[in-house]
Design an enzyme around this catalytic site. Structure first.
Site, PDB file in Angstrom:
ATOM      1  N   LYS A 183      41.511  42.234  36.144  1.00 42.92           N
ATOM      2  CA  LYS A 183      40.544  42.822  35.213  1.00 42.92           C
ATOM      3  C   LYS A 183      39.098  42.649  35.687  1.00 42.92           C
ATOM      4  O   LYS A 183      38.238  43.459  35.375  1.00 42.92           O
ATOM      5  CB  LYS A 183      40.712  42.216  33.818  1.00 42.92           C
ATOM      6  CG  LYS A 183      42.031  42.552  33.138  1.00 42.92           C
ATOM      7  CD  LYS A 183      42.138  44.017  32.760  1.00 42.92           C
ATOM      8  CE  LYS A 183      43.386  44.299  31.936  1.00 42.92           C
ATOM      9  NZ  LYS A 183      43.593  45.753  31.714  1.00 42.92           N
ATOM     10  N   GLU A 235      37.489  46.051  24.277  1.00 39.45           N
ATOM     11  CA  GLU A 235      38.736  45.690  23.599  1.00 39.45           C
ATOM     12  C   GLU A 235      39.480  44.734  24.507  1.00 39.45           C
ATOM     13  O   GLU A 235      39.244  44.705  25.715  1.00 39.45           O
ATOM     14  CB  GLU A 235      39.584  46.942  23.349  1.00 39.45           C
ATOM     15  CG  GLU A 235      40.542  47.346  24.487  1.00 39.45           C
ATOM     16  CD  GLU A 235      39.844  47.853  25.742  1.00 39.45           C
ATOM     17  OE1 GLU A 235      38.633  48.137  25.687  1.00 39.45           O
ATOM     18  OE2 GLU A 235      40.498  47.947  26.801  1.00 39.45           O
ATOM     19  N   SER A 284      49.424  40.797  38.848  1.00 44.22           N
ATOM     20  CA  SER A 284      48.137  41.221  38.281  1.00 44.22           C
ATOM     21  C   SER A 284      47.351  40.075  37.645  1.00 44.22           C
ATOM     22  O   SER A 284      46.132  40.134  37.536  1.00 44.22           O
ATOM     23  CB  SER A 284      48.356  42.327  37.256  1.00 44.22           C
ATOM     24  OG  SER A 284      49.280  41.903  36.270  1.00 44.22           O
TER      25      SER A 284
END
Lengths: 394, 258
Positions: free
Chosen positions: A85, A107, A374
């Site tokens: 991210k 969000e 991830s």
């Protein structure tokens, strides 16, 4: 057809109030993405702050144990803040800063994107407010405190199913209320154009690195790349530079929750149909009247009723495959990787690992598989313990 | 001239919104009939959506109540078909794009035409995506009503030209809901719209009192009230017909008294 299309998918289905904001964003992004100074600054942040490039690790024990394809793990979990991210958060925040914005809103589902955004806001000296479903604030309490520690304000969202989709609704509502000084850092390859393209470009560094790293280690392309998909940002990042290489199988692993045939799942590709929601045309879990379905997954990051439009196009074209992985399979994979390689993966990433456990043994020993890890699983330890019936006191 | 434009002929128009099926469809039907009797010139019937991103808490909760009560698009169509034989004012649907697309856009518009719906407002379909719906609306004689916002700037011109029925002027930034004060330069927006089109301009978002309604009617062709009505429905449930009737009468007197 309007802007930002991937096949029939994508577009800009948003309230008029936001149109000039997304048009401005598109214009600025088109400029800065080719701007030498911007790219220099972003690369410096990636390398000096986020710890890129991330490792491509040969999982030798796992490979031997499964007895099939040679398995490499792309270690996005080793990035600063613990997931992919940060790639997108750094890109968007730097762009927002260039645009003169002083406040970031976002969000978050599992909290990883919220943490990444809060981190970057702290670094760049920007205000930050995060919207998170109340259910998710409870199952990811540690990440809530982490965001607050970083100086962000966290708003628990109590509308709807109180998960990721509702957090997106609420962040859109906040953005409509305050546009001038605020940029909405969308966390995945979703929303109205230019977000799906822009977020993909920021995440594409994953496949750019994998390609260079695998060529260096193996002298050839992999046979398969696996990644988990919720909105689909780590998957598109891991796929993007391989889309042109038709010999590479691209496999997205979505959340089947308690099972694709049960109501409690988030398997958009298996169960969804084309719809229009959250600014985009794409596949969505919905009922016959177009009401968005309440979805479920043990993984807060995959607990989303839609998927990014580029994935929907890749599915329509048959370029990528999508498989559904249950909670149980994901938890088993979570434990498997922890024990086998000493790497605790995020429960999201564990969905990709779960499919690898099935696929690798069916592949030849001279074939190569890359799994995108991830994120790291520290945030999930308490939830997995609960899943296994272990009572943990913090 | 379409039926919707007629609602603005020789008077200011009072447009009322309600979420269909809150608290149930029988009450919605009664409310529509009483609203016409008490001076409402046009009714926006909300097809409740699971995720209404342009709505504030009042209408979000109303949509949720309606959906929980088992309201579906099909049942709303049946209710409108019944009530259409009893009221003459224009009726329009307000809903989100996936309610239309998910039902099947062609099928949805054909049904609207069949039951006597005059127009459609879809807050998440901006000018750029109009083609998603406009050809189907035209085919079935449904006015696709466009919205302009305080942030629209030069976009007002093309939106006003494209809009059918009336132009929905969003008064404030943010979502629907009652506001004490409206600070947008609405007369500037309306002047821009009128320079390219003779379309009626109605103002919505944030209006609740007869004084606000009267004031805003001075610069526009009409006003839209939603959350203030929905709040009364939410408060009184099945007993809401009387208080809603009294409320809309007070607004209608104010709007038509000019």
């Amino acid at each position: 057809m309007s802007k930002g299309r991937f096949g029939i998918h994508g577009g800009q289905y948003i309230p008029e109030t936001l149109m000039n904001a997304v048009n401005d964003l598109e214009k600025e992004y088109e400029f800065y993405k080719n701007d030498e100074q911007f790219n220099k600054e972003l690369t410096a942040l990636y390398n000096e702050y986020a710890g890129r490039p991330s490792l491509l690790y040969y999982a030798e024990k796992m490979t031997k144990d499964l007895g099939g394809a040679k398995i490499y793990l792309k270690r996005e979990d080793l990035n600063h803040t613990g997931s992919h991210k940060i790639n997108n958060a750094l890109g968007q925040a730097l762009l927002a800063k260039k645009m003169g914005k002083t406040r970031l809103i976002a969000e978050t589902g599992a909290g990883q994107h919220g943490v990444a955004t809060a981190t970057v806001a702290a670094l760049l000296g920007m205000e930050c407010e995060i919207f998170m479903g109340k259910t998710d604030t409870e199952r990811q309490a540690l990440n809530v405190y982490r965001m607050e520690l970083l100086g962000a304000k966290v708003h628990p969202v109590t509308s709807g199913t109180q998960t990721l989709k509702d957090a997106v609704n609420e962040t859109f509502r906040e953005w409509v209320s305050r546009i001038d000084d605020t940029h909405y850092v969308i966390g995945s390859v979703m929303g109205p154009h230019p977000f799906p393209t822009m977020v993909r470009d920021f995440q594409a560094i994953i496949s750019r690195e994998i390609k260079a790293q695998i060529m260096e280690k193996e002298g050839r392309l992999p046979d398969a790349v696996l990644a988990c998909v919720g909105g689909g940002s780590n998957a598109i990042g891991a796929f993007y530079h391989f889309i042109e290489d038709k010999s590479v199988r691209l496999i997205g692993c979505e959340a089947a929750g308690l099972g694709v045939d049960r109501p409690e799942n988030a398997a958009t590709m298996a169960n969804g149909r084309v719809g229009i929601f959250h600014g985009m045309k794409s596949y969505f879990c919905q009922n016959e009247f177009g009401q968005i379905a309440p979805v479920y997954s043990i993984s807060a990051g995959l607990d989303y009723p839609g998927i990014g439009p580029e994935h929907s196009a890749l599915k329509d074209e048959g370029r990528a495959e999508y498989v559904a992985i249950t909670d149980e399979e994901a938890v088993n994979a979570f434990e498997y990787l922890s024990r086998t390689e000493g790497i605790i993966p995020a429960i999201e990433s564990s969905h990709a690992i779960a499919h690898a456990l099935k696929l690798a043994p069916t592949m030849d020993k001279d074939q190569i598989m890359v799994i995108n890890i991830s994120g790291r699983g520290d945030k999930d330890v308490a939830a997995i313990a609960r899943y296994r019936g272990v009572d943990i006191h913090d | 001239m379409t039926k919707i434009k007629e609602a603005f002929e020789n008077k200011k128009a009072f447009i009322a919104y309600l979420s269909a099926g809150d608290p149930d469809l029988e009450t919605t039907e009664k409310l529509i009939i009483e609203m016409e009797k008490n001076g409402v010139d046009l009714i926006e019937i909300g097809i409740p959506f699971s995720d209404p991103v342009a709505e504030g808490p009042v209408i979000q909760e109303a949509d949720l109540r309606a959906l929980k009560a088992g309201t579906t698009t099909e049942k709303i169509f049946d209710m409108v078909a019944r009530v259409r034989t009893k009221v003459n004012i224009p009726l329009v649907f307000l809903t989100y794009c996936n309610s239309v697309f998910g039902y099947g856009t062609e099928k949805f518009m054909a049904k609207c035409e069949e039951i006597g719906i005059d127009g459609l407002i879809v807050p998440d379909v901006p000018y750029e995506e109009r083609e998603e719906l406009a050809p189907f609306c035209e085919k079935h004689n449904i006015d696709l009503i466009a919205l302009v916002a305080p942030t629209s700037e030069d976009r007002v011109y093309k939106i006003a030209k494209a809009s059918r029925g009336f132009l929905y002027i969003v008064s404030s930034l943010g979502v629907t809901g009652v506001r004490e004060k409206i600070e947008t330069d609405i007369s500037g927006i309306i002047k821009a719209a009128k320079s390219v089109s003779d379309i009626p301009c109605a103002i919505g978002f944030g209006i609740s009192t007869p004084e606000q309604a009267r004031e805003l009617c001075k610069t526009s062709d009409g006003i839209i009230i939603g959350s203030a009505i929905v709040r009364i429905i939410g408060q009184y449930g099945k007993d809401c017909v009387k208080p809603v009737t009294e409320y809309v009468r007070s607004i209608a007197e104010s709007v038509h008294g000019i």
